[in-house]
Design a protein around this motif. Structure first.
Motif, PDB file in Angstrom:
ATOM      1  N   ARG A   1       0.855  -1.179   0.000  1.00 13.03           N
ATOM      2  CA  ARG A   1       0.000   0.000   0.000  1.00 13.03           C
ATOM      3  C   ARG A   1       0.894   1.233   0.000  1.00 13.03           C
ATOM      4  NH1 ARG A   1      -2.269   0.314   4.616  1.00 13.03           N
ATOM      5  NH2 ARG A   1      -1.078  -1.380   5.550  1.00 13.03           N
ATOM      6  N   GLY A   2       0.463   2.288  -0.654  1.00  9.98           N
ATOM      7  CA  GLY A   2       1.320   3.451  -0.805  1.00  9.98           C
ATOM      8  C   GLY A   2       0.702   4.717  -0.253  1.00  9.98           C
ATOM      9  N   HIS A   3       1.568   5.595   0.237  1.00  8.68           N
ATOM     10  CA  HIS A   3       1.152   6.939   0.668  1.00  8.68           C
ATOM     11  C   HIS A   3       2.138   7.931   0.071  1.00  8.68           C
ATOM     12  CE1 HIS A   3      -0.322  10.240   3.192  1.00  8.68           C
ATOM     13  NE2 HIS A   3       0.947  10.542   3.414  1.00  8.68           N
ATOM     14  N   LEU A   4       1.626   8.841  -0.764  1.00  9.87           N
ATOM     15  CA  LEU A   4       2.465   9.895  -1.340  1.00  9.87           C
ATOM     16  C   LEU A   4       2.644  10.985  -0.297  1.00  9.87           C
ATOM     17  CD1 LEU A   4       3.973  11.046  -3.795  1.00  9.87           C
ATOM     18  CD2 LEU A   4       1.818  12.140  -4.475  1.00  9.87           C
ATOM     19  N   PHE A   5       3.853  11.117   0.212  1.00  6.31           N
ATOM     20  CA  PHE A   5       4.113  12.048   1.314  1.00  6.31           C
ATOM     21  C   PHE A   5       4.092  13.491   0.837  1.00  6.31           C
ATOM     22  CE2 PHE A   5       6.894  14.617   3.963  1.00  6.31           C
ATOM     23  CZ  PHE A   5       6.417  14.334   5.234  1.00  6.31           C
TER      24      PHE A   5
END
Length: 202
Positions: free
Chosen positions: A181-185
Motif C-alpha cells: 500500500r502506498g502513501h504519497l508524502f
C-alpha cells in the motif's frame, strides 16, 4: 498494525539544499547545467553501491571533460554529504512516537555509501527501523521492483501489510505494483491522518 516502510530524503530528511547545490557547483568549477546532467546521469550506479565516492566523482569529471584531483574529490564528497544532511525534526518526532507505540518501522532509501555512513554515525533514531534498506548495501534502488521485494523478504511480511511512504509518485506506484500500500508524502500532518485512518479501519 501494518509495517510502515519509509523513504528517507524528502520524507524524514530534507531534500538536497540550495546551499548544498551551489557549493557543489562551485567546488566542481563547471557550469551548473553541465554539472547536474552528469551528477544525475551517473548517480544510479553510485546509489546501488556499484562504485564508491572517488570512483563516482572521477566518472563525473570524465563526463564533464575535466579532471578532479584527490583533494577536489574529497571536497566534492564533503559538499555532497552536507547538501543532503538536514533532517525534518517534525518527522523525527513522529518516528520516535510510532516506535514508542510499538509500530514496526523500516527504511528504504536511495543513498550512496558515504552518505549512509554519515547518517548512521550521527542519527540514533535510525535504530528504530528494524530493516534499513540502503540502496548502496542491498544492490537495488527505487523504483526497481527488487528494491521493494528485498524489503518485503527482510521484513518477512506480506506486501499488503506494508505501507510505503515516499515523496515521489513513481516510487509509490512501484511499491503498489508489487502489492504494497502506498502513501504519497506531502506533510507530516497528512501522514498522521493516513495512519489514524488505518487505525480506525482496524
Amino acid at each position: 498494525m501494518s509495517t510502515v516502510l519509509f523513504d528517507l530524503f524528502g520524507v524524514i530528511a530534507r531534500p538536497q539544499s540550495t546551499e548544498g547545490k551551489d557549493r557543489l557547483v562551485r567546488t566542481a568549477g563547471v557550469s551548473a547545467a553541465a554539472f547536474w546532467d552528469a551528477y544525475w546521469a551517473l548517480r544510479p550506479p553510485y546509489d546501488r553501491g556499484e562504485t564508491h565516492g572517488p570512483g563516482y566523482w572521477r566518472q563525473v569529471a570524465d563526463c564533464l571533460g575535466t579532471h578532479f584531483d584527490d583533494h577536489r574529490i574529497a571536497e566534492l564528497i564533503e559538499a555532497d554529504i552536507a547538501g543532503w544532511s538536514a533532517v525534518d525534526d517534525t518527522m523525527v518526532a513522529l518516528i520516535e512516537e510510532l516506535a514508542a507505540q510499538g509500530r514496526r518501522l523500516a527504511l528504504l532509501s536511495n543513498i550512496p555509501e558515504e552518505l549512509a555512513s554519515y547518517y548512521l554515525a550521527r542519527h540514533t533514531w535510525l535504530n528504530h527501523f528494524q530493516v534499513r534498506a540502503f540502496s548502496c548495501r542491498i544492490g537495488h534502488a527505487k523504483p526497481e521492483p527488487d528494491a521493494y521485494r528485498w524489503c518485503q523478504q527482510a521484513l518477512r511480511e506480506e506486501p499488503g501489510r506494508i505501507l510505503f511512504v515516499d515523496d515521489r509518485q513513481d516510487n509509490v506506484r512501484a511499491a503498489e505494483a508489487i502489492g504494497m500500500r502506498g502513501h504519497l508524502f506531502t506533510t507530516s500532518a497528512r501522514l498522521r491522518e493516513c495512519l489514524a485512518q488505518e487505525e480506525t479501519a482496524r
